[in-house]
Scaffold this active site. Structure first.
Site, short mmCIF file in Angstrom:
data_model
loop_
_atom_site.label_atom_id
_atom_site.label_comp_id
_atom_site.label_asym_id
_atom_site.label_seq_id
_atom_site.Cartn_x
_atom_site.Cartn_y
_atom_site.Cartn_z
N LYS A 96 59.12 77.24 -6.45
CA LYS A 96 59.82 76.95 -5.57
C LYS A 96 60.08 75.29 -5.27
CE LYS A 96 58.44 80.96 -2.95
NZ LYS A 96 58.17 81.70 -2.07
N GLY A 139 64.77 80.39 1.93
CA GLY A 139 65.93 81.12 2.10
C GLY A 139 66.43 82.13 1.01
N ASP A 168 54.32 78.22 -1.48
CA ASP A 168 53.63 79.39 -2.06
C ASP A 168 54.50 79.70 -3.18
OD1 ASP A 168 54.82 82.41 -0.80
OD2 ASP A 168 55.98 80.43 -0.65
N THR A 183 59.29 82.51 2.42
CA THR A 183 58.34 81.56 1.82
C THR A 183 57.55 80.72 2.79
OG1 THR A 183 60.21 80.96 0.75
CG2 THR A 183 58.89 79.14 0.69
N SER A 191 59.63 81.47 6.08
CA SER A 191 59.23 82.63 7.12
C SER A 191 57.83 82.27 7.43
CB SER A 191 59.23 84.00 6.42
OG SER A 191 58.64 83.97 5.21
N ASP A 235 51.61 85.13 6.76
CA ASP A 235 52.93 85.81 6.69
C ASP A 235 53.02 86.65 5.69
OD1 ASP A 235 55.98 84.52 5.34
OD2 ASP A 235 55.82 85.89 6.87
N ARG A 260 55.58 83.23 -4.03
CA ARG A 260 56.02 84.70 -3.62
C ARG A 260 57.49 84.96 -3.56
NH1 ARG A 260 53.10 88.90 0.16
NH2 ARG A 260 51.28 88.81 -1.55
N SER A 291 55.02 85.33 2.42
CA SER A 291 54.37 84.35 1.67
C SER A 291 53.10 84.90 0.81
CB SER A 291 54.15 83.07 2.17
OG SER A 291 55.31 83.02 3.02
#
Lengths: 141, 273
Positions: free
Chosen positions: B72, B86, B56, B40, B168, B205, B58, B208
């Site tokens: 999220k 996580g 985000d 994330t 992340s 990243d 994903r 995400s």
């Protein structure tokens, strides 16, 4: 206050009789337990296993200790008496009791945790044999 | 044999742990199923009149996108929202339990929920499980004491800060926030900055992606907007990759008829308008 009474109930290991053949006619259940080894029977299989088993007891100990320090000896003593009284109200031996009064005394009636959502004891797949357990309790066995 | 010492207990069951460790050590080629992580970028900041949270959408399972549009930003209380990173299931269940506990707490104390209460309940639960519940959360809300933003890590540590990013994609997001954050921004500036921070995470990243969700919490309540912006759009193909029939020359052709026997014939009429 003497918290040693609660301390003696703490479990520091998983009882061995659960894990290996316990009677002359019982097979070691390889499907459920895996191959038997001494290491498996003495050490817990997950770091959280012991702390979770003792969690409620440790919480009670901590709460009684704090109460003793703040309000004196009589407060936790009286509460422990109420705990003992309330634990005696149970259903038949093979049925799961809801322990509502115990939850209220502990303050667990106002919170939801994993013990309320996961692995509900009333939905357990294993139950004791009703007739044998009642006979044992009544002393007929 | 009566097991009087053993009673079924609610909560986590460790029955299969022994079996699982045994299987992992003895079967070398075994691929253990992994929990789905959110991979994330979540970010939050405090502005003039409240708190803005962004994320985000994903969810990844190892290196495959499992969900292109997941939520999220979770509801905890009407004035408190929480972003979760996580392990997806851990974040989801933890926030649901928190929301229920906050409602019960508010009913029994007869007061509006506070962000500090949410954070403390969360920390105590996460510490009890020693980090095995892999949920990193950003909690933001507006209560009687003002706007607050907390970030909590899986082992139970927390920070009370004015802006933060987790997941992340936190590297790119935090760099954008560090560069352009000013205290007491207006709503437009703050929202623009959060969207830029999450966009940086989405672009840099791999874990995400998809859209940016934003939640603005002020004195008047919370406004949750899904898909405020979509930074990464699939581009159009540059050329045609279809080859005309006959591009590959046929060198030889052999026909082998298969011996088939008609065994049964059924005719079913279809209703065609």
């Amino acid at each position: 206050m003497n918290t040693r009474g609660l301390g003696s109930q703490l479990k520091d290991s998983i009882p061995v009789s659960e894990l290996s053949a316990s009677g002359p006619f019982e097979n070691h259940d390889i499907l459920r337990r895996g191959f038997s080894s001494v290491k498996n029977e003495l050490l817990p299989s997950h770091p959280l296993e012991l702390s979770e088993k003792n969690f409620q007891l440790n919480q009670d100990k901590m709460n009684f200790s704090t109460l003793r320090n703040i309000q004196g000896l009589y407060a936790p003593l009286k509460l422990q008496m109420e705990f003992k009284a309330v634990k005696q109200v149970q259903r038949l031996p093979f049925l799961q009791s809801s322990n509502l009064s115990l939850d209220i005394l502990r303050g667990n009636d106002e919170s939801i945790g994993f013990e309320d959502i996961l692995n509900d004891p009333s939905q357990s797949e294993i139950m004791g044999e009703p007739h044998m357990m009642v006979e044992y309790k009544l002393g007929l066995l | 044999m009566l097991h009087s010492a053993w009673e079924p207990q609610g909560g986590f069951s460790f029955e299969n742990c022994q079996r699982n460790t045994f299987l992992e050590t003895s079967l070398k080629g075994l691929r253990v199923p992994h929990a789905r992580k959110t991979g994330t970028t979540i970010a939050g900041l405090v502005f003039q009149e409240g708190v803005i949270l962004g994320s985000d959408t994903r969810a990844t399972e190892d290196s495959v996108v499992a969900d292109k549009n997941c939520e999220k930003i979770h509801f905890i209380a009407p004035n408190i929202y929480c972003c979760g990173a996580g392990v997806a299931a851990d974040a989801e269940m933890t926030t649901q339990i928190l929301a229920s506990n906050m409602e019960l707490h508010a009913l029994s104390t007869n007061r509006k929920p506070r962000v500090a209460t949410v954070t403390r309940m969360l920390r105590q639960m996460l510490f009890r499980y020693q980090g095995h519940i892999g949920a990193s959360l950003i909690i933001g809300g507006m209560d009687v004491t003002g706007p607050h933003l907390y970030s909590v890590h899986p082992h139970g540590s927390y920070s009370h800060i004015l802006f933060t990013a987790m997941g992340s994609g936190q590297g790119p997001a935090i760099s954008v926030l560090e560069d352009r954050f000013k205290p007491n921004m207006t709503l437009e500036e703050g929202q623009k900055l959060v969207v830029e921070a999450v966009t940086a995470g989405i672009l840099e990243d791999l874990g995400s992606g998809s859209n940016v969700d934003v939640c603005v919490i002020t004195q008047d309540g919370a406004k949750f907007q899904r898909a405020v912006s979509t930074p990464a759009v699939l581009s159009k193909r540059q050329g045609k990759y279809h080859y005309p029939v006959g591009t590959t020359a046929i060198m030889k052709e052999t026909v082998t008829p298969l011996p088939l026997e008609m065994i049964e014939e059924t005719v079913q009429t279809m209703e065609v308008e």
